[in-house]
Design a protein around this motif. Structure first.
Motif, PDB file in Angstrom:
ATOM      1  N   ARG A 155      67.464 -10.196  29.215  1.00  0.00           N
ATOM      2  CA  ARG A 155      67.325  -9.439  30.814  1.00  0.00           C
ATOM      3  C   ARG A 155      65.910  -9.504  30.970  1.00  0.00           C
ATOM      4  O   ARG A 155      64.963  -9.333  30.098  1.00  0.00           O
ATOM      5  CB  ARG A 155      67.671  -7.938  30.657  1.00  0.00           C
ATOM      6  CG  ARG A 155      69.127  -7.859  30.049  1.00  0.00           C
ATOM      7  CD  ARG A 155      69.604  -6.307  30.173  1.00  0.00           C
ATOM      8  NE  ARG A 155      68.772  -5.409  29.327  1.00  0.00           N
ATOM      9  CZ  ARG A 155      68.650  -4.186  29.506  1.00  0.00           C
ATOM     10  NH1 ARG A 155      68.862  -3.580  30.375  1.00  0.00           N
ATOM     11  NH2 ARG A 155      67.799  -3.357  28.480  1.00  0.00           N
ATOM     12  N   SER A 156      65.441  -9.386  32.123  1.00  0.00           N
ATOM     13  CA  SER A 156      64.196  -9.444  32.717  1.00  0.00           C
ATOM     14  C   SER A 156      63.979  -8.492  33.730  1.00  0.00           C
ATOM     15  O   SER A 156      64.736  -8.166  34.717  1.00  0.00           O
ATOM     16  CB  SER A 156      63.721 -10.911  33.360  1.00  0.00           C
ATOM     17  OG  SER A 156      62.560 -10.856  33.875  1.00  0.00           O
ATOM     18  N   ASN A 157      62.663  -7.887  33.785  1.00  0.00           N
ATOM     19  CA  ASN A 157      62.124  -6.887  35.011  1.00  0.00           C
ATOM     20  C   ASN A 157      61.249  -7.862  35.635  1.00  0.00           C
ATOM     21  O   ASN A 157      60.726  -8.975  35.251  1.00  0.00           O
ATOM     22  CB  ASN A 157      61.785  -5.690  34.418  1.00  0.00           C
ATOM     23  CG  ASN A 157      60.665  -5.833  33.103  1.00  0.00           C
ATOM     24  OD1 ASN A 157      59.986  -6.779  33.108  1.00  0.00           O
ATOM     25  ND2 ASN A 157      60.200  -4.682  32.679  1.00  0.00           N
ATOM     26  N   ASP A 158      60.610  -7.109  36.432  1.00  0.00           N
ATOM     27  CA  ASP A 158      59.698  -8.032  37.340  1.00  0.00           C
ATOM     28  C   ASP A 158      58.340  -8.082  36.627  1.00  0.00           C
ATOM     29  O   ASP A 158      57.837  -7.519  36.205  1.00  0.00           O
ATOM     30  CB  ASP A 158      59.642  -7.376  38.766  1.00  0.00           C
ATOM     31  CG  ASP A 158      60.903  -7.196  39.951  1.00  0.00           C
ATOM     32  OD1 ASP A 158      61.659  -8.220  39.337  1.00  0.00           O
ATOM     33  OD2 ASP A 158      61.167  -6.518  40.499  1.00  0.00           O
ATOM     34  N   ALA A 159      57.643  -9.208  37.116  1.00  0.00           N
ATOM     35  CA  ALA A 159      56.209  -9.497  36.638  1.00  0.00           C
ATOM     36  C   ALA A 159      55.553  -8.715  37.793  1.00  0.00           C
ATOM     37  O   ALA A 159      55.700  -8.385  38.688  1.00  0.00           O
ATOM     38  CB  ALA A 159      55.880 -10.993  36.860  1.00  0.00           C
ATOM     39  N   THR A 160      54.126  -8.819  37.241  1.00  0.00           N
ATOM     40  CA  THR A 160      53.095  -8.031  38.230  1.00  0.00           C
ATOM     41  C   THR A 160      53.071  -8.751  39.479  1.00  0.00           C
ATOM     42  O   THR A 160      53.318 -10.218  39.569  1.00  0.00           O
ATOM     43  CB  THR A 160      51.790  -7.917  37.477  1.00  0.00           C
ATOM     44  OG1 THR A 160      51.375  -9.345  37.008  1.00  0.00           O
ATOM     45  CG2 THR A 160      51.806  -7.114  36.326  1.00  0.00           C
ATOM     46  N   ALA A 161      52.662  -7.987  40.555  1.00  0.00           N
ATOM     47  CA  ALA A 161      52.895  -8.523  42.083  1.00  0.00           C
ATOM     48  C   ALA A 161      51.390  -9.561  42.132  1.00  0.00           C
ATOM     49  O   ALA A 161      51.683 -10.149  42.915  1.00  0.00           O
ATOM     50  CB  ALA A 161      52.357  -7.489  42.804  1.00  0.00           C
ATOM     51  N   SER A 162      50.521  -9.554  41.482  1.00  0.00           N
ATOM     52  CA  SER A 162      49.269 -10.227  41.305  1.00  0.00           C
ATOM     53  C   SER A 162      49.655 -11.653  40.821  1.00  0.00           C
ATOM     54  O   SER A 162      48.730 -12.635  40.981  1.00  0.00           O
ATOM     55  CB  SER A 162      48.125  -9.546  40.398  1.00  0.00           C
ATOM     56  OG  SER A 162      48.392  -9.477  39.174  1.00  0.00           O
ATOM     57  N   GLY A 163      50.407 -11.764  40.187  1.00  0.00           N
ATOM     58  CA  GLY A 163      50.966 -13.028  39.422  1.00  0.00           C
ATOM     59  C   GLY A 163      49.964 -13.259  38.248  1.00  0.00           C
ATOM     60  O   GLY A 163      49.997 -14.250  37.565  1.00  0.00           O
ATOM     61  N   LYS A 164      49.158 -12.350  37.758  1.00  0.00           N
ATOM     62  CA  LYS A 164      48.080 -12.542  36.696  1.00  0.00           C
ATOM     63  C   LYS A 164      49.093 -11.681  35.354  1.00  0.00           C
ATOM     64  O   LYS A 164      49.420 -10.829  35.568  1.00  0.00           O
ATOM     65  CB  LYS A 164      46.820 -11.840  36.939  1.00  0.00           C
ATOM     66  CG  LYS A 164      46.077 -12.873  37.997  1.00  0.00           C
ATOM     67  CD  LYS A 164      44.789 -12.066  38.323  1.00  0.00           C
ATOM     68  CE  LYS A 164      43.945 -12.947  39.472  1.00  0.00           C
ATOM     69  NZ  LYS A 164      42.699 -12.133  39.608  1.00  0.00           N
ATOM     70  N   PRO A 165      48.688 -12.045  34.274  1.00  0.00           N
ATOM     71  CA  PRO A 165      49.180 -11.513  33.012  1.00  0.00           C
ATOM     72  C   PRO A 165      48.798 -10.044  32.915  1.00  0.00           C
ATOM     73  O   PRO A 165      47.524  -9.788  32.817  1.00  0.00           O
ATOM     74  CB  PRO A 165      48.720 -12.165  32.035  1.00  0.00           C
ATOM     75  CG  PRO A 165      47.563 -13.102  32.266  1.00  0.00           C
ATOM     76  CD  PRO A 165      47.831 -13.090  33.829  1.00  0.00           C
ATOM     77  N   ARG A 166      49.743  -8.960  32.697  1.00  0.00           N
ATOM     78  CA  ARG A 166      49.526  -7.782  32.290  1.00  0.00           C
ATOM     79  C   ARG A 166      49.498  -7.351  30.990  1.00  0.00           C
ATOM     80  O   ARG A 166      48.916  -6.781  30.390  1.00  0.00           O
ATOM     81  CB  ARG A 166      50.663  -6.976  32.996  1.00  0.00           C
ATOM     82  CG  ARG A 166      50.261  -5.392  32.908  1.00  0.00           C
ATOM     83  CD  ARG A 166      51.470  -4.590  33.209  1.00  0.00           C
ATOM     84  NE  ARG A 166      51.022  -3.294  33.394  1.00  0.00           N
ATOM     85  CZ  ARG A 166      52.043  -2.051  33.369  1.00  0.00           C
ATOM     86  NH1 ARG A 166      53.331  -2.281  33.368  1.00  0.00           N
ATOM     87  NH2 ARG A 166      51.683  -0.746  33.287  1.00  0.00           N
TER      88      ARG A 166
END
Length: 368
Positions: free
Chosen positions: A9-20
């Protein structure tokens, strides 16, 4: 019917596209080739996928016996942000702790040979009471074996001097690599664990971060030890807490020499206490070499020693995904690990003191 625990399962990545998030894998390779698929699914994919993560690994291996294991691990991590998988070098580790004299390193800080360790143990009260022989295990390259004289060096002695130094060198070097990376600016939380740690269920880091915020905590750990400290093989932390966790701290004896005698859990408890850490079971444990077959084929988790499985919890073990059903599982990597275990038995001694033979290990590997 497919096991729902095998779906990533996956949730959304950060909107910035940079690693959180950043993952710092540090410590010996051991069972990494079969634990990584579960960590990839239950941690990386569950929390935004590869683009949401900086991935780094610092892992020594025994160059005499684990060259193929090291090569297979390099294949797994070839697209990671920081990769340092290397043959153990005690002199390099001594140098990391500012010990540059090779004789001093050989004689005092890394008693890897039986005779040095035995001489040290002979001075202890335990050895004197038992006539100079201390029952235990000698850890070499993640395996355990008897010496030729049929006596054994105490495993605690070896872990103090060799295991702690190698492990915390890897922790410090991996964290330093993250801090040098351009991705460090966007990373908010860092997860450090060992390469041989198995995560049996998914971990939602958004929930962990919320818990930390409510508690005004800088660190999250999966469980406490029986002595009121914290487990040392898994932590989620903010940048300040991780700086403290990964800091190089020479261990000093009364005469001023580094000795590496403090076990890692004691150190973790000391350095993280100011950050008000919170604790919750998440279903993680160290996967021991003799038990890889049961896990890969049936999802059965069985620790060889109590402290490797003390934080798993029954819910995580119930209905766990067999390792071979994770999307990132590779049969060829599993075969490399099986070949290693078969070639380098015995792996430990049973309660009667008898050495485990190669056939014993094969039975364990194939009993599912």
């Amino acid at each position: 019917m497919p096991n729902p625990r095998c779906a990533c399962r996956s949730n959304d990545a950060t909107a910035s596209g940079k690693p959180r998030y950043a993952l710092e894998l540090s410590g010996g390779l051991r069972t990494f080739l079969v634990t990584w698929p579960a960590l990839s699914c239950n941690l990386i994919e569950r929390n935004g996928g590869r683009s949401n993560w900086w991935l780094g690994i610092e892992s020594p291996y025994d160059g005499r016996t684990q060259a193929k294991v090291g090569a297979a691990a390099l294949d797994v991590v070839k697209d990671w942000d920081h990769v340092h998988i290397f043959a153990e070098d005690k002199y390099a580790t001594c140098a990391y702790y500012d010990i540059h004299d090779r004789d001093r390193c050989d004689a005092d800080f890394f008693p890897l040979s039986q005779d040095i360790c035995s001489k040290r143990l002979a001075k202890s009260s335990t050895a004197r009471k038992s006539g100079g022989v201390v029952k235990g295990e000698l850890c070499v390259g993640g395996m355990v074996q008897r010496n030729k004289t049929n006596t054994k060096c105490d495993s605690h002695c070896q872990r103090k001097y060799k295991g702690f130094a190698h492990q915390w060198e890897s922790v410090g070097r991996c964290h330093a690599a993250l801090k040098r990376s351009p991705a460090y600016q966007s990373v908010e939380f860092i997860l450090r664990t060992r390469p041989d740690v198995l995560l049996l269920q998914d971990l939602d880091l958004n929930g962990v971060v919320r818990e930390m915020a409510v508690a005004r905590s800088g660190a999250f750990l999966p469980c406490e030890t029986m002595f009121g400290g914290y487990i040392d093989d898994f932590v989620v932390a903010n940048k300040s807490a991780m700086d403290a966790y990964a800091a190089k701290e020479p261990m000093k004896t009364e005469d001023g020499h580094a000795s590496f005698q403090r076990v890692a859990e004691t150190r973790v408890g000391k350095v993280l206490q100011p950050y008000n850490p919170i604790v919750r079971i998440i279903g993680h444990g160290i996967l021991d070499l003799p038990m890889i077959g049961k896990y890969v084929r049936a999802g059965t988790y069985l620790p060889v020693t109590y402290h490797h499985g003390r934080c798993v919890g029954k819910e995580a073990q119930r209905g766990a995904c067999p390792g071979m059903e994770h999307p990132a599982f590779a049969q060829e990597h599993y075969q490399v690990l099986k070949d290693y275990v078969r070639a380098h038995a015995p792996t430990r001694a049973d309660v009667s003191g008898r050495d485990v033979t190669a056939s014993d290990v094969l039975l364990r590997l194939n009993a599912v």
